[in-house]
Each structure stands twice: as structure tokens, then as C-alpha cells.
Design an enzyme around this catalytic site. Structure first.
Site, short mmCIF file in Angstrom:
data_model
loop_
_atom_site.label_atom_id
_atom_site.label_comp_id
_atom_site.label_asym_id
_atom_site.label_seq_id
_atom_site.Cartn_x
_atom_site.Cartn_y
_atom_site.Cartn_z
N CYS A 5 8.43 -1.51 67.75
CA CYS A 5 7.35 -2.03 68.58
C CYS A 5 7.87 -2.98 69.64
O CYS A 5 7.18 -3.29 70.60
CB CYS A 5 6.29 -2.71 67.73
SG CYS A 5 6.91 -4.08 66.75
N GLY A 6 9.09 -3.43 69.51
CA GLY A 6 9.68 -4.29 70.51
C GLY A 6 11.16 -4.46 70.23
O GLY A 6 11.55 -4.65 69.10
#
Length: 93
Positions: free
Chosen positions: A20-21
Site C-alpha cells: 500500500c506504500g
């Protein structure tokens, strides 16, 4: 849709997960420094996803930093604590 390679050895495409990051902090010439670790920590603290903020401690989600192995430290501890001389940098896991 992205096509994944077939299952082989330790790799199993069924275990693939999206990140997600992702952040990257590095010296372009590979020079290690404490500042790089501090900057990576700052980047991590500023992530606003559930792993970075600890919003869901039950999910197993999480975030962290990955660093190189501190060769001189490992050699010193191995020798002082276990009487073992480690081989040259890059020759052990």
C-alpha cells in the site's frame, strides 16, 4: 491484469500481496550512514496507512525498514562472544 510467474521453489503466486506504500531512502553510491536510517524512520512515521499508524494491530499489517548487515559489528561480536572468525564481507548470510 498482471501475469505472475508460475509456482516454483519457494515462490507461490498465491501469496503475492500489493504494497500500500513503499518508500526508499538510500545513498546513490551505496555509502551507509546513520542519517539514512534516521531519514527512513522519518518516512515511516509519516506513513498514514493502517500498518504505519498502528490502527489495526490485529491484522498482521505492519511497516518497517530494511538495512544492510553491519559487517564490522557482526565480526566483533562473533569473535568476542563466540570465538568465531567470520569470513570476508559478503561471504556469509
Amino acid at each position: 491484469s498482471t501475469r505472475l510467474p508460475p509456482k516454483q521453489g519457494l515462490y507461490d503466486p498465491a501469496l503475492e500481496k500489493d504494497s500500500c506504500g513503499v518508500g526508499l531512502v538510500a545513498h546513490l553510491k551505496g555509502v551507509p550512514s546513520r542519517a539514512i536510517v534516521e531519514d527512513a524512520g522519518l518516512a515511516l512515521v509519516n506513513m498514514e496507512h493502517r500498518g504505519g499508524c498502528g490502527c489495526d494491530p490485529q491484522s498482521g499489517d505492519g511497516a518497517g525498514i530494511q538495512t544492510g548487515m553491519p559487517d564490522e559489528f557482526f565480526k566483533r561480536v562473533a569473535l568476542d562472544d563466540a570465538g568465531v572468525r567470520l569470513p570476508e564481507k559478503g561471504s556469509y548470510a
